[in-house]
Enzyme design. Structure first.
Site, PDB file in Angstrom:
ATOM      1  N   GLY A 154       0.894  -1.228   0.119  1.00  0.00           N
ATOM      2  CA  GLY A 154       0.226  -0.130  -0.029  1.00  0.00           C
ATOM      3  C   GLY A 154       0.913   1.226   0.007  1.00  0.00           C
ATOM      4  O   GLY A 154       0.510   2.252  -0.665  1.00  0.00           O
ATOM      5  N   GLU A 180      -6.874  -0.870   0.790  1.00  0.00           N
ATOM      6  CA  GLU A 180      -7.288  -1.817   1.795  1.00  0.00           C
ATOM      7  C   GLU A 180      -6.256  -2.665   2.202  1.00  0.00           C
ATOM      8  O   GLU A 180      -5.759  -3.735   1.542  1.00  0.00           O
ATOM      9  CB  GLU A 180      -8.259  -2.450   1.335  1.00  0.00           C
ATOM     10  CG  GLU A 180      -9.410  -2.010   0.811  1.00  0.00           C
ATOM     11  CD  GLU A 180     -10.612  -1.562   1.931  1.00  0.00           C
ATOM     12  OE1 GLU A 180     -10.209  -1.838   3.218  1.00  0.00           O
ATOM     13  OE2 GLU A 180     -11.694  -0.783   1.695  1.00  0.00           O
ATOM     14  N   CYS A 186      -7.860 -10.574   6.533  1.00  0.00           N
ATOM     15  CA  CYS A 186      -7.278  -9.128   7.144  1.00  0.00           C
ATOM     16  C   CYS A 186      -7.965  -8.764   8.332  1.00  0.00           C
ATOM     17  O   CYS A 186      -7.450  -7.938   9.213  1.00  0.00           O
ATOM     18  CB  CYS A 186      -7.742  -8.045   6.010  1.00  0.00           C
ATOM     19  SG  CYS A 186      -9.346  -8.022   5.470  1.00  0.00           S
TER      20      CYS A 186
HETATM   21  P1  NAD Z   1       0.841  -8.389  -1.225  1.00  0.00           P
HETATM   22  O1  NAD Z   1       0.813  -7.305  -0.607  1.00  0.00           O
HETATM   23  O2  NAD Z   1       1.782  -9.544  -1.048  1.00  0.00           O
HETATM   24  O3  NAD Z   1       0.114  -8.563  -2.407  1.00  0.00           O
HETATM   25  C1  NAD Z   1      -1.161  -7.892  -2.710  1.00  0.00           C
HETATM   26  C2  NAD Z   1      -1.350  -7.576  -4.318  1.00  0.00           C
HETATM   27  O4  NAD Z   1      -0.669  -6.462  -4.600  1.00  0.00           O
HETATM   28  C3  NAD Z   1      -0.948  -8.772  -5.180  1.00  0.00           C
HETATM   29  O5  NAD Z   1      -1.722  -8.693  -6.071  1.00  0.00           O
HETATM   30  C4  NAD Z   1       0.529  -8.179  -5.623  1.00  0.00           C
HETATM   31  O6  NAD Z   1       1.026  -8.828  -6.760  1.00  0.00           O
HETATM   32  C5  NAD Z   1       0.314  -6.725  -5.540  1.00  0.00           C
HETATM   33  N1  NAD Z   1       1.458  -5.949  -5.545  1.00  0.00           N
HETATM   34  C6  NAD Z   1       2.510  -5.803  -4.737  1.00  0.00           C
HETATM   35  N2  NAD Z   1       3.341  -5.179  -5.054  1.00  0.00           N
HETATM   36  C7  NAD Z   1       3.085  -4.371  -5.914  1.00  0.00           C
HETATM   37  C8  NAD Z   1       3.556  -3.540  -6.828  1.00  0.00           C
HETATM   38  N3  NAD Z   1       4.808  -3.007  -6.479  1.00  0.00           N
HETATM   39  N4  NAD Z   1       2.754  -2.993  -7.915  1.00  0.00           N
HETATM   40  C9  NAD Z   1       1.733  -3.300  -8.250  1.00  0.00           C
HETATM   41  N5  NAD Z   1       1.122  -4.365  -7.475  1.00  0.00           N
HETATM   42  C10 NAD Z   1       1.552  -5.190  -6.505  1.00  0.00           C
HETATM   43  O7  NAD Z   1      -0.656  -9.306   0.013  1.00  0.00           O
HETATM   44  P2  NAD Z   1      -1.064 -10.612   0.097  1.00  0.00           P
HETATM   45  O8  NAD Z   1       0.099 -11.641   0.958  1.00  0.00           O
HETATM   46  O9  NAD Z   1      -1.554 -11.136  -1.360  1.00  0.00           O
HETATM   47  O10 NAD Z   1      -2.686 -10.346   0.939  1.00  0.00           O
HETATM   48  C11 NAD Z   1      -2.250 -10.564   2.255  1.00  0.00           C
HETATM   49  C12 NAD Z   1      -2.481  -8.868   2.689  1.00  0.00           C
HETATM   50  O11 NAD Z   1      -3.404  -8.360   2.440  1.00  0.00           O
HETATM   51  C13 NAD Z   1      -2.362  -8.943   4.212  1.00  0.00           C
HETATM   52  O12 NAD Z   1      -1.839  -7.756   4.870  1.00  0.00           O
HETATM   53  C14 NAD Z   1      -3.871  -8.433   4.748  1.00  0.00           C
HETATM   54  O13 NAD Z   1      -4.246  -7.927   5.729  1.00  0.00           O
HETATM   55  C15 NAD Z   1      -4.331  -7.697   3.244  1.00  0.00           C
HETATM   56  N6  NAD Z   1      -5.718  -7.673   3.043  1.00  0.00           N
HETATM   57  C16 NAD Z   1      -6.230  -6.709   3.303  1.00  0.00           C
HETATM   58  C17 NAD Z   1      -7.614  -6.467   2.945  1.00  0.00           C
HETATM   59  C18 NAD Z   1      -8.395  -5.373   3.548  1.00  0.00           C
HETATM   60  O14 NAD Z   1      -9.318  -4.963   2.923  1.00  0.00           O
HETATM   61  N7  NAD Z   1      -8.136  -4.357   4.346  1.00  0.00           N
HETATM   62  C19 NAD Z   1      -8.218  -7.639   2.623  1.00  0.00           C
HETATM   63  C20 NAD Z   1      -7.866  -8.851   2.153  1.00  0.00           C
HETATM   64  C21 NAD Z   1      -6.207  -8.850   2.405  1.00  0.00           C
END
Ligand code: NAD
Length: 513
Positions: free
Chosen positions: A247, A264, A298
């Site tokens: 994020g 999110e 999450c």
């Molecule tokens: P992650 O951050 O590893 O990846 C999430 C997404 O981001 C993936 O599609 C990934 O390919 C993409 N991504 C990562 N770096 C990027 C970049 N530099 N440019 C473009 N895209 C990029 O997360 P994860 O392991 O898939 O999911 C778990 C995390 O997500 C946990 O921290 C969880 O709390 C959070 N989450 C939050 C919510 C919410 O609504 N707040 C819901 C579900 C999951």
């Protein structure tokens, strides 16, 4: 159940048998068995650019289709989700490792949000505003935004897309979905369902282009697809779900080009348990919150802030309940906890437990021994773990989100101490209090209470309904999606003033010329 029930949903030129995979493919593995399910070809940057151009082009006609007609197409997509509920749920279970009940539950969320969006398609209300000038009318209206980017996390491989796309579609936007690299097959299946509906309808028949490009999908590496999507000035909004680290990067790049982002991100969710709580309800609410989805939500419950007079009873009740948790194949109806998504997630859990011990915590069940007990078997299995935190301390490990089934139990003496500890973390997603005192509940929901986007009384931290706005504060990113008025982020607000007089008065009574 076998893969044949959903295999037709995976028919797509990018999907090949794992044995045919090349360097350009990503193999999707079943986290419960370690076996490959299928391989998906990653798109090049050129293909990405081509998809954005097509989604931008079709936006010009999609935005002019009346919103209730867009809603009718979303209604049909929701009905198609109903038809495929079981196979899609199985696919989620197989690719993301969720137990089948939760896999199907996720598809039900997609159906629910489609229904919500259909109603919304006739309720994209603006305001009328009193003008200070005679014979002038002011109003606020909402216009479609453009092609939006949706980046989704592995743990809600279908619902996050649906929360965004069903709303964005009725709002008149087109979209580009970039799913997690660990769950490309569910993304292909969902997109296939939406495309099947868009191909077989006569409501939206654009003069140029393909109606399927309303629901665009891209799958590729960070370099070829992920980063270009963040930096792309053709995309006015990026809705990104994932870790706080991701994020921060999205916020930096998208903010740098002054576009909108809906973030999110991670949570570190706690339940406060007061001395007057119904402890049976506490055990049930905590079990689902901490063990459900193997602690990979999450909104998973990560911290219990338990009153000193009930902490032993709650701990013992949970230890007993944890003994009953069936760990195993997510497709078996009797399984309550499936695997973690990858072996790296298992390592993250192990590292967090090592740190917890170093910081003086006591592991009461599961733990590193639990990880070892499953180490020789295929799949990324661990055991749900309860950790007792030394009284009066807040170890660093408990301030981070470890995406695994670890529950930290704290002992608190009153609500003041509980609230202080509750809010003293960087994340602010979901929170709960169990109490029968209206005063404690009222304070928890007051401005000096929980600082999270979601605050519950006598229910746990996870399992939100789609009707409310979903999201959190602080490092959770501040975004809101799903229900309430979250739709507004997918549109641009336009303030319109009409002068129906034959005079030209200026605002603030300015005389000019
Ligand atoms: P992650 O951050 O590893 O990846 C999430 C997404 O981001 C993936 O599609 C990934 O390919 C993409 N991504 C990562 N770096 C990027 C970049 N530099 N440019 C473009 N895209 C990029 O997360 P994860 O392991 O898939 O999911 C778990 C995390 O997500 C946990 O921290 C969880 O709390 C959070 N989450 C939050 C919510 C919410 O609504 N707040 C819901 C579900 C999951």
């Amino acid at each position: 159940m076998t893969t044949t029930t959903f295999s037709s949903l995976l028919e797509h030129p990018w999907v090949v048998d794992p044995s045919d995979a090349t360097d350009s493919h990503t193999i999707s593995y079943n986290p419960a068995t370690g076996e490959p399910i299928a391989a998906v070809r990653r798109q090049t940057n050129e293909e990405y650019n081509d998809q954005v151009a097509r989604s931008n082009a079709i936006f010009k006609e999609w935005r002019m289709l009346p919103a209730p007609k867009r809603g009718e197409l979303v209604r049909r997509i929701g009905n198609a989700f109903r038809e495929y509920e079981r196979p899609l749920g199985e696919l989620v279970a197989m690719e993301a490792g969720k137990i089948i009940a939760e896999g199907i539950g996720e598809v039900v969320e997609c159906i629910d949000i489609a229904d919500f969006a259909v109603g919304l398609s006739r309720q994209l209300y603006g305001l009328t505003i009193a003008s200070e000038r005679p014979r002038h009318a002011m109003m606020e209206q909402w216009q479609p935004l453009g092609t939006i980017g949706i980046i989704s996390a592995f743990n809600f491989p279908v619902a996050v897309w649906a929360w965004n796309s069903m709303l964005a579609a009725v709002c008149g936007d087109t979209m580009i979905w970039k799913p997690s690299s660990t769950t490309p097959l569910t993304a292909i299946a969902m997109t296939n369902v939406a495309h099947e509906v868009m191909r077989n309808q006569d409501i939206f028949t654009p003069e140029h282009g393909d109606p399927c490009d309303v629901f665009g999908l891209v799958f590729g590496s960070r370099e070829e697809v992920g980063e270009p999507l963040l930096a792309d000035r053709r995309i006015p909004l990026i809705s990104a779900t994932g870790s706080c680290k991701m994020g921060r990067r999205v916020g930096e790049v998208v903010g740098g080009r002054l576009a909108k982002s809906l973030l999110e991100l991670g949570g570190n969710n706690a339940i406060i348990i007061m001395d007057d709580a119904d402890l049976d309800m506490v055990i049930r609410g905590t079990l689902f919150g901490a063990v459900g989805t193997a602690g990979q939500r999450c909104t998973s419950t990560r911290r219990l802030l338990c009153h000193e007079s009930v902490v032993d009873e709650v701990t013992n009740g949970l230890l007993k309940a944890y003994e009953q948790v069936q760990i195993g194949n997510p497709l078996d109806d009797s399984t309550l906890m499936g695997p973690l998504i990858t072996e790296y997630a298992v390592e993250d859990m192990r590292n967090a437990l090592v740190q917890a011990k170093e910081e003086g915590c006591e592991i009461l069940c599961g733990g590193i021994e639990g990880i070892e007990r499953w180490a020789d078997r295929p799949g990324n299995f661990v055991e749900p773990t309860i950790v007792k935190v030394p009284r009066g301390t807040q170890p660093e490990v408990t301030k981070d989100e470890t995406f695994a089934p670890i529950l930290y139990i704290f002992t608190i003496s009153d609500l003041d101490e509980a609230l202080e500890m509750h809010n003293n973390v960087d994340q602010g997603l979901s929170s709960a209090i169990f109490t029968n005192s209206m005063r404690s509940a009222g304070r928890f929901l007051s401005p000096e209470g929980s600082d999270c986007g979601i605050a519950n009384v006598n229910i746990g931290t996870s399992g939100a309904e789609i009707g409310g706005a979903f999201g959190g504060e602080k490092d959770t990113g501040g975004g809101r999606e799903s229900g309430s008025d979250s739709w507004k982020v997918y549109m641009r607000r336009q303030t319109c003033t009409t002068n129906w007089s034959d005079e030209m008065p200026l605002a603030q009574g300015i005389e000019f010329g």
